[in-house]
Design a protein around this motif. Sequence first.
Motif, short mmCIF file in Angstrom:
data_model
loop_
_atom_site.label_atom_id
_atom_site.label_comp_id
_atom_site.label_asym_id
_atom_site.label_seq_id
_atom_site.Cartn_x
_atom_site.Cartn_y
_atom_site.Cartn_z
N PHE A 192 0.85 -1.19 0.00
CA PHE A 192 0.00 0.00 0.00
C PHE A 192 0.89 1.24 0.00
O PHE A 192 1.79 1.35 0.83
CB PHE A 192 -0.92 0.03 1.23
N ASP A 193 0.62 2.14 -0.93
CA ASP A 193 1.26 3.46 -0.88
C ASP A 193 0.49 4.29 0.14
O ASP A 193 -0.73 4.44 0.03
CB ASP A 193 1.20 4.13 -2.25
N THR A 194 1.19 4.81 1.10
CA THR A 194 0.54 5.52 2.21
C THR A 194 0.95 6.99 2.23
O THR A 194 2.13 7.31 2.10
CB THR A 194 0.92 4.86 3.55
N THR A 195 -0.05 7.84 2.38
CA THR A 195 0.20 9.26 2.59
C THR A 195 -0.65 9.71 3.78
O THR A 195 -1.67 9.09 4.10
CB THR A 195 -0.18 10.11 1.36
N VAL A 196 -0.23 10.78 4.42
CA VAL A 196 -0.97 11.32 5.56
C VAL A 196 -1.42 12.73 5.21
O VAL A 196 -0.60 13.58 4.84
CB VAL A 196 -0.12 11.32 6.84
N ARG A 197 -2.71 12.97 5.29
CA ARG A 197 -3.27 14.30 5.03
C ARG A 197 -3.58 14.96 6.37
O ARG A 197 -4.27 14.37 7.22
CB ARG A 197 -4.55 14.15 4.20
N THR A 198 -3.07 16.16 6.57
CA THR A 198 -3.34 16.91 7.78
C THR A 198 -4.40 17.97 7.48
O THR A 198 -4.21 18.82 6.60
CB THR A 198 -2.07 17.60 8.32
N VAL A 208 -4.52 5.28 1.94
CA VAL A 208 -3.75 4.18 1.37
C VAL A 208 -4.24 3.88 -0.05
O VAL A 208 -5.43 3.96 -0.33
CB VAL A 208 -3.84 2.90 2.23
N LYS A 209 -3.30 3.59 -0.91
CA LYS A 209 -3.61 3.21 -2.29
C LYS A 209 -2.96 1.87 -2.58
O LYS A 209 -1.75 1.71 -2.40
CB LYS A 209 -3.08 4.27 -3.26
N PRO A 210 -3.74 0.87 -3.00
CA PRO A 210 -3.17 -0.46 -3.22
C PRO A 210 -2.25 -0.51 -4.43
O PRO A 210 -2.51 0.12 -5.46
CB PRO A 210 -4.41 -1.35 -3.43
N VAL A 211 -1.17 -1.26 -4.29
CA VAL A 211 -0.28 -1.58 -5.41
C VAL A 211 -0.49 -3.06 -5.71
O VAL A 211 -0.26 -3.91 -4.85
CB VAL A 211 1.19 -1.31 -5.05
N PHE A 212 -0.97 -3.35 -6.92
CA PHE A 212 -1.37 -4.71 -7.24
C PHE A 212 -0.23 -5.51 -7.87
O PHE A 212 0.63 -4.97 -8.57
CB PHE A 212 -2.57 -4.69 -8.19
N ALA A 213 -0.24 -6.81 -7.58
CA ALA A 213 0.74 -7.74 -8.15
C ALA A 213 0.00 -8.76 -9.01
O ALA A 213 -1.08 -9.24 -8.62
CB ALA A 213 1.52 -8.44 -7.04
N PHE A 214 0.58 -9.11 -10.15
CA PHE A 214 -0.03 -10.03 -11.11
C PHE A 214 0.86 -11.25 -11.28
O PHE A 214 2.05 -11.11 -11.60
CB PHE A 214 -0.25 -9.34 -12.46
N LYS A 215 0.28 -12.45 -11.09
CA LYS A 215 1.06 -13.67 -11.34
C LYS A 215 1.28 -13.88 -12.83
O LYS A 215 2.30 -14.41 -13.25
CB LYS A 215 0.35 -14.89 -10.74
N ALA A 465 -10.61 3.12 0.14
CA ALA A 465 -11.02 3.93 1.28
C ALA A 465 -11.66 3.08 2.35
O ALA A 465 -12.60 2.33 2.10
CB ALA A 465 -11.99 5.02 0.82
N ARG A 466 -11.18 3.20 3.58
CA ARG A 466 -11.67 2.40 4.70
C ARG A 466 -12.72 3.13 5.52
O ARG A 466 -13.41 2.50 6.34
CB ARG A 466 -10.49 2.02 5.61
N THR A 467 -12.84 4.43 5.31
CA THR A 467 -13.82 5.24 6.04
C THR A 467 -14.42 6.27 5.09
O THR A 467 -13.89 6.53 4.01
CB THR A 467 -13.17 5.98 7.22
N ILE A 468 -15.52 6.87 5.54
CA ILE A 468 -16.14 7.94 4.77
C ILE A 468 -15.17 9.11 4.61
O ILE A 468 -15.04 9.69 3.53
CB ILE A 468 -17.45 8.39 5.43
N THR A 469 -14.47 9.45 5.68
CA THR A 469 -13.52 10.56 5.61
C THR A 469 -12.45 10.30 4.56
O THR A 469 -12.12 11.19 3.75
CB THR A 469 -12.87 10.81 6.98
N GLU A 470 -11.89 9.10 4.54
CA GLU A 470 -10.89 8.77 3.53
C GLU A 470 -11.46 8.91 2.12
O GLU A 470 -10.81 9.44 1.22
CB GLU A 470 -10.37 7.34 3.74
N ALA A 471 -12.69 8.42 1.93
CA ALA A 471 -13.31 8.50 0.60
C ALA A 471 -13.44 9.95 0.16
O ALA A 471 -13.15 10.30 -0.99
CB ALA A 471 -14.67 7.82 0.62
#
Length: 504
Positions: A192-198, A208-215, A465-471
């Motif tokens: 997950f690419d993670t950033t913090v917004r103040t 968090v933004k997912p980074v996907f892996a492909f087999k 997004a895990r919460t409404i605020t994140e969305a």
Amino acid sequence: MELAPAPRLKRDPVVDGGGSRYYSFEQLYVVGVGMRPWYGIAPNLDSEPLPDDALLGGQASLSYNYSEEPMRVFQQMANNIGIANTQRFVEGRRLFHTSFADGTHSEHDRDNPVFTAHIGQLGARYNQPRCIECHTNNGRSKPLALGAKLDTMSFLTANADGTGADPTYGHNIQQHAQDAKAPAFDVSVASFDTTVRTLPDGEKVELVKPVFAFKGPAPARYSARQAAQVIGMGLLEAVPETTILAQADPNDANGDGIKGVANLVVDPQTGKTHVGRFGWKASKGSIRQQVADALIKDLGVTSPMFPDAGCQRGAANCHSVTTPTSVSEFELERMTHYLSLIAVPAQRKLRSGFPDGVRVSPEHDVNPAQIARGSDLFAQVRCVACHTPTMKTGNTHPFAELREQTIHPYSDLLLHDMGPGLADTLAEGRAYPSQWRTAPLWGLGSLRFVQGADANVRLLHDGRARTITEAVLWHGGEATDSRTRYEALPKADRDAISAFLQSL
């Protein structure tokens, strides 16, 4: 002689001692008026018609649920459903829960007989054998988890220039194969690419933004899509095209920074162009198209709309096939009718009148004043510029239950540019990578029950997004001004907006 009380059976509901809800509910009939969605008032949850402004789906709305089974709230039939359509509903529901591999039902498989007509219809490659496996309790995909196989999501793919199907995967990565020797096409979250917004008041929010892996080979272009809840689809289909188009402002004529355009899509069977209204990019013009598209892409199941497996791989002649399809016209219609008739839960903004000393269910433990405040603030920060609160369905839908209903989906069903933060690399129809359909917000507050817990709820198209605020904080592009207004609010006001959204 004093007798001991009889032991309480584990299957008895907590509140009323009644039966399981499953896909039925208690009806309120008002003499001279008809069936009305209701809620319970003091002193003993006595039945009272819900006010019109709480009926998100009009008279098709679902009454408040007191069965202690809120996980089933997305699986109920429209409150105003007729007898003939009740039969259509249950027949389509059965198919939605049926495995196209072995014909078994997803629930009570020892009691429900095998649906033998659908044994062996699953495609050579697929993601899940049943529709209900991706739409958890008619809700969304399972949450993203580091390293887990994401086989309840779709990963739409295209070739390098975006003009056709991916040479390996076709239009969608199908992660399972019936042949054990087939190549592995698993998709998972590598990190997950993670950033913090103040925020202006100092609150810190982790995004968090997912980074996907492909087999298999990494696709040149792709878009990760979680399954969406399937409530209220018939009501959205009943909204006239003219109503949707009237909200579009492609040239921003009013200067508010919000455009909104319709995704005009071609029906693959008739060749007619329609206003798209289903899917994360409004790329399907009808429930029928949405069902057929999911069958071929996620289950490898053919239908009259996509009659050959080659349709999933972009074969130019896939519609000229004349061999029998896995799903017949009647069965495609069954599933379409089922999805048309699923109710929308009424807004839970009123306190229920539980008897003294009785536990108040979490779904009904609401603060009406905070919800009303949140509704006002939602409008003040201009979220309603895209999340249109009210529409009216037309009078031409085949099902009378869906006609001329005043509904509150909180969506304009249009495409909006949401900025680079939410963009992927795949266009769909006339929607380019940073454009997304305004997601309907009805049912948002029931997801925590339907998905099993707050921790299992994921928002936005790829479930980041895990919460409404994140969305909200991921909103950019045309939504930048509204997001900035939201961020500037005191925390109590942001919490009020969340309470309002959780009431929908």
